[in-house]
Design a protein around this motif. Structure first.
Motif, PDB file in Angstrom:
ATOM      1  N   ASN A  86       0.831  -1.213   0.000  1.00  0.00           N
ATOM      2  CA  ASN A  86       0.000   0.000   0.000  1.00  0.00           C
ATOM      3  C   ASN A  86       0.860   1.254   0.000  1.00  0.00           C
ATOM      4  N   ASP A  87       1.944   1.235   0.765  1.00  0.00           N
ATOM      5  CA  ASP A  87       2.855   2.387   0.813  1.00  0.00           C
ATOM      6  C   ASP A  87       3.512   2.615  -0.545  1.00  0.00           C
ATOM      7  N   TRP A  88       3.974   1.552  -1.189  1.00  0.00           N
ATOM      8  CA  TRP A  88       4.579   1.693  -2.521  1.00  0.00           C
ATOM      9  C   TRP A  88       3.569   2.239  -3.512  1.00  0.00           C
ATOM     10  N   ASP A  89       2.337   1.770  -3.424  1.00  0.00           N
ATOM     11  CA  ASP A  89       1.298   2.264  -4.317  1.00  0.00           C
ATOM     12  C   ASP A  89       1.108   3.765  -4.125  1.00  0.00           C
ATOM     13  N   GLN A  90       1.032   4.179  -2.896  1.00  0.00           N
ATOM     14  CA  GLN A  90       0.806   5.594  -2.599  1.00  0.00           C
ATOM     15  C   GLN A  90       1.991   6.459  -3.037  1.00  0.00           C
ATOM     16  N   ARG A  91       3.204   5.993  -2.791  1.00  0.00           N
ATOM     17  CA  ARG A  91       4.390   6.802  -3.077  1.00  0.00           C
ATOM     18  C   ARG A  91       4.829   6.774  -4.530  1.00  0.00           C
ATOM     19  N   TYR A  92       4.605   5.679  -5.240  1.00  0.00           N
ATOM     20  CA  TYR A  92       5.180   5.531  -6.576  1.00  0.00           C
ATOM     21  C   TYR A  92       4.162   5.490  -7.712  1.00  0.00           C
ATOM     22  N   ARG A  93       2.889   5.446  -7.417  1.00  0.00           N
ATOM     23  CA  ARG A  93       1.883   5.380  -8.491  1.00  0.00           C
ATOM     24  C   ARG A  93       2.029   6.565  -9.439  1.00  0.00           C
ATOM     25  N   GLY A  94       2.175   7.760  -8.902  1.00  0.00           N
ATOM     26  CA  GLY A  94       2.312   8.959  -9.732  1.00  0.00           C
ATOM     27  C   GLY A  94       3.632   9.033 -10.486  1.00  0.00           C
ATOM     28  N   LYS A  95       4.569   8.137 -10.148  1.00  0.00           N
ATOM     29  CA  LYS A  95       5.875   8.121 -10.809  1.00  0.00           C
ATOM     30  C   LYS A  95       5.987   7.002 -11.842  1.00  0.00           C
ATOM     31  N   GLY A  96       4.874   6.250 -12.050  1.00  0.00           N
ATOM     32  CA  GLY A  96       4.895   5.223 -13.089  1.00  0.00           C
ATOM     33  C   GLY A  96       4.791   3.795 -12.608  1.00  0.00           C
TER      34      GLY A  96
END
Length: 183
Positions: A86-96
């Motif tokens: 969930n943390d990776w989704d939140q932090r990196y979704r906008g980065k691709g």
């Protein structure tokens, strides 16, 4: 007995997978070496329902880094990995980064879509979840364990795998490395 055998197999696989992932990653000078080792990511197959998303394909996801997370809501090890995912989704979704949860059930109650939806809400999952009741995607990946991560580069190649809990820093380092690569 099947569950006990499968869980014992998970412990064995964790040891083997950890050693294998470490040895492959340590030998690799670049991502292309790992792509050659693992190959092209299979398409999602036989999905019963897509939750949090319309149906997706690996072809549509080209150009993104994709983390395929095989899990089931009744698996305590899967529950332990979800805060990191969930943390990776939140932090990196906008980065691709695109995370796709593939919910493949172990027990009969885990086949019920309403139960999966409840688990998604309970665990605060906002990324797409493919309900793989017939194990079609599970089998396409040759997967055998919960949880299991398959990290796919922008060209659609599986470049990193991890089975079980742990090595979150290593997985995140691979995510960052792949996101930083030129298209």
């Amino acid at each position: 007995m099947r569950t006990a055998t499968r869980r014992l197999g998970i412990v064995t696989a964790l040891v083997i997978a950890a050693a294998g992932a470490m040895s492959v990653a340590s030998r690799a000078d670049d991502v292309s070496h790992l792509a050659a080792v693992h190959g092209t990511a299979p398409e999602f197959a036989g999905i019963d329902h897509w939750l949090n998303s319309p149906p997706l394909t690996m072809r549509e996801l080209r150009g993104k880094v994709v983390l395929v997370d095989f899990w089931t809501y009744g698996c305590i090890n899967c529950f332990h990995t979800l805060p990191h995912v969930n943390d990776w989704d939140q932090r990196y979704r906008g980065k691709g980064l695109a995370i796709i949860g593939v919910h493949t059930p172990e027990f009969p109650n885990e086949h019920v879509t309403a139960n999966v939806k409840d688990a998604i809400a309970r665990y605060g999952i906002h990324f797409p979840v493919a309900q793989d009741n017939e194990y079609a995607t599970w089998n396409a990946y040759g997967n055998q364990y919960w949880p299991a991560f398959y990290l796919i580069d922008k060209k659609g190649h599986v470049v990193y795998t991890h089975v079980g809990e742990g090595d979150y820093e290593q997985t995140e380092a691979w995510i960052e490395k792949l996101l930083a690569e030129k298209d």
